[in-house]
Design an enzyme around this catalytic site. Structure first.
Site, short mmCIF file in Angstrom:
data_model
loop_
_atom_site.label_atom_id
_atom_site.label_comp_id
_atom_site.label_asym_id
_atom_site.label_seq_id
_atom_site.Cartn_x
_atom_site.Cartn_y
_atom_site.Cartn_z
CE1 TYR A 136 15.82 10.91 51.70
CE2 TYR A 136 15.25 9.88 49.62
CZ TYR A 136 14.88 10.59 50.76
OH TYR A 136 13.56 10.96 50.92
CG ASP A 150 17.75 2.19 48.15
OD1 ASP A 150 17.16 2.11 47.06
OD2 ASP A 150 17.46 3.02 49.03
CE LYS A 201 14.56 8.23 42.85
NZ LYS A 201 14.03 9.57 43.05
N1 PMP Z 1 16.29 5.06 47.90
C1 PMP Z 1 17.02 5.82 47.07
C2 PMP Z 1 18.40 5.39 46.71
C3 PMP Z 1 16.48 7.00 46.54
O1 PMP Z 1 17.22 7.76 45.74
C4 PMP Z 1 15.16 7.36 46.90
C5 PMP Z 1 14.50 8.61 46.35
N2 PMP Z 1 15.30 9.54 45.79
C6 PMP Z 1 14.46 6.53 47.77
C7 PMP Z 1 15.04 5.38 48.25
C8 PMP Z 1 13.05 6.85 48.18
O2 PMP Z 1 12.20 6.65 47.11
P1 PMP Z 1 10.76 7.37 47.05
O3 PMP Z 1 11.03 8.84 46.91
O4 PMP Z 1 10.10 6.76 45.86
O5 PMP Z 1 10.07 7.05 48.33
#
Ligand code: PMP
Length: 437
Positions: free
Chosen positions: A145, A245, A273
């Site tokens: 994701y 990511d 995060k």
């Molecule tokens: N990349 C990863 C690996 C994530 O886990 C998430 C959110 N869970 C995102 C991108 C997107 O981040 P945001 O919700 O802050 O837009």
């Protein structure tokens, strides 16, 4: 023991749906059993809801709160910054210090840019990869994701039927209303399969390879030994930009993220995060020559709230605390104890289950007791039974995500862990008795 009631949350959610779509501001907060909760405050490892329940929290805001819900230094820094104003559309010393800390802590970080969400900094990374290579295709992996926008919400959670053959997955849209053309330059591959990536890269059209360096959004799957090194070499050989990511793994599995833990340095990496313990801060970091394309090669990156002063102050306070390394030692020891404790109690009650991942972010899966190494392995998990478990745990004061992830903070101390394990023991005993009836 009396069980928690969530009646007030349920009533307020019913009322809220009249003004707020679904009563929530993110689809990922919908449909939680027995009801999405209305929270009044957080304190260390605890959340308090409007029914007056105190819950040991393992959601941790979906991962950010590595120092717990109200770390004094972070809150004080954010508060102090507010005395100086809110937003300037100019630079601040705090922003420079946050950038310096990221560059010091993260192996790939020669330069940084800040944003407000993981989703948006991933978009900036894709732009750089395409600009640097003059190619269009981005390789993305099944089960990973990277945000909710059209360009990346492909094959995040396909079923075995919709996903096609495991070794040649089909691209599956993640949302109704998604632009079908947004997937034209996305190529979906199985993760943890080096041969598949090498074959795809050999076609010579790949601009970037985007991956969670450990698949934390699905089953907390670690890379197979040598996989990331192989990915690194294959990307270098083919000229594709390697993007980790690290929105979940960054500042959580180690001070320098998964790239430090596994000793493999990507060209670019995205963070969010844990970087500011819950304040909306995200970062794109990476090689200077790539990052400087924002300056000299016409690659645009913008955002009104980027490097928001209050959030930068929170980031600096968080990173200073994380930089010492003490938090990781604490979480390492307690997380392992919790993982082992959960695994032991489930096997004591005869429930086939798998607990895997990292001390600070692990997954618990029911109905499977062998290692989960691929996205397709994870489809064998008994989700319905697991939701029964998290629902029963919530009624006894432990809040864990229904999709299996558990996040730990430095405030989950020995006493909290002990109470968690006692609670889960009672929960599982109840579940087993119910199913035996
Ligand atoms: N990349 C990863 C690996 C994530 O886990 C998430 C959110 N869970 C995102 C991108 C997107 O981040 P945001 O919700 O802050 O837009």
């Amino acid at each position: 023991m009396t069980l928690n009631s969530f009646e007030r949350s349920r009533l307020r959610m019913d009322e809220a749906r009249r003004v707020l779509a679904g009563g929530v501001s993110s689809n990922f907060r919908l449909g939680i059993s027995p009801t999405p909760l209305v929270i009044s405050r957080g304190d260390g490892p605890y959340l308090y809801d409007i029914d007056g329940n105190r819950l040991i929290d393992y959601y941790l805001g979906m991962g950010p709160m590595i120092l717990g819900h109200n770390p004094p230094a972070v809150i004080e820094a954010a508060r102090a910054q507010l005395d100086n104003g809110i937003l300037f559309a100019g630079q601040t010393e705090t922003e420079f210090e946050a950038a310096r800390l990221v560059c010091e802590m993260v192996p790939c970080a020669q330069r940084v840019r800040f944003g407000s969400s993981g989703t948006e900094v991933v978009q900036a990374a894709l732009r750089l990869a395409r600009a640097a290579t003059g190619r269009a295709t981005i390789v993305k992996f099944e089960g990973h994701y990277h945000g909710w926008v059209d360009s990346v919400q492909w094959s995040v959670a396909p079923t075995a039927q919709s996903g096609g053959p495991p070794e040649h997955p089909i691209k599956v849209s993640g949302s109704v209303g998604q632009d079908p053309a947004s997937g034209d330059h996305i190529s979906i591959l199985p993760w943890n399969d080096l041969r598949a990536l090498e074959e795809r890269l050999a076609q010579g059209d790949v601009a970037g390879v985007l991956m969670e360096p450990a698949m934390c959004n699905t089953s907390a799957i670690a890379p197979r030994p040598g996989y990331l090194d192989g990915v690194r070499a294959a990307c270098t050989d083919s000229g594709a930009v390697l993007i980790f990511d690290e929105v979940i793994t960054g500042f959580r599995v180690a001070a320098g993220g998964a790239q430090q833990l596994f000793g493999v340095t990507p060209d670019l990496a995205t963070f969010g995060k844990a970087i500011a313990n819950g304040f909306p801060v995200a970062a794109l970091a990476g090689r200077a020559d790539l990052m400087d394309m924002f300056v000299s090669a016409g690659v645009v990156h913008g955002g009104t709230y980027n490097a928001h002063p209050m959030c930068m102050a929170a980031a600096v306070a968080t990173l200073r605390e994380l930089r010492t390394g003490a938090v990781y030692l604490t979480i390492e020891e307690r997380g392992r104890r919790l993982m082992t404790g959960i695994s032991d109690l489930l096997s004591r009650h005869g429930l086939p289950a798998r607990v895997q991942g990292f001390p600070g972010i692990f997954h618990v899966a029911f109905g499977i007791d062998s290692p989960i190494e691929t996205y397709r392995d994870s489809l064998g998990v008994d989700r319905a039974r697991y939701v029964e478990f998290t629902t029963a745990a919530l009624a006894r004061g432990v809040r864990a995500l229904e999709r299996g992830a558990w996040f730990l903070s430095s405030t989950h101390d020995d006493d909290v862990l002990e109470r968690t394990l006692e609670t889960l023991d009672a929960v599982v005993a109840g579940l087993v008795a119910e199913h035996d009836d």
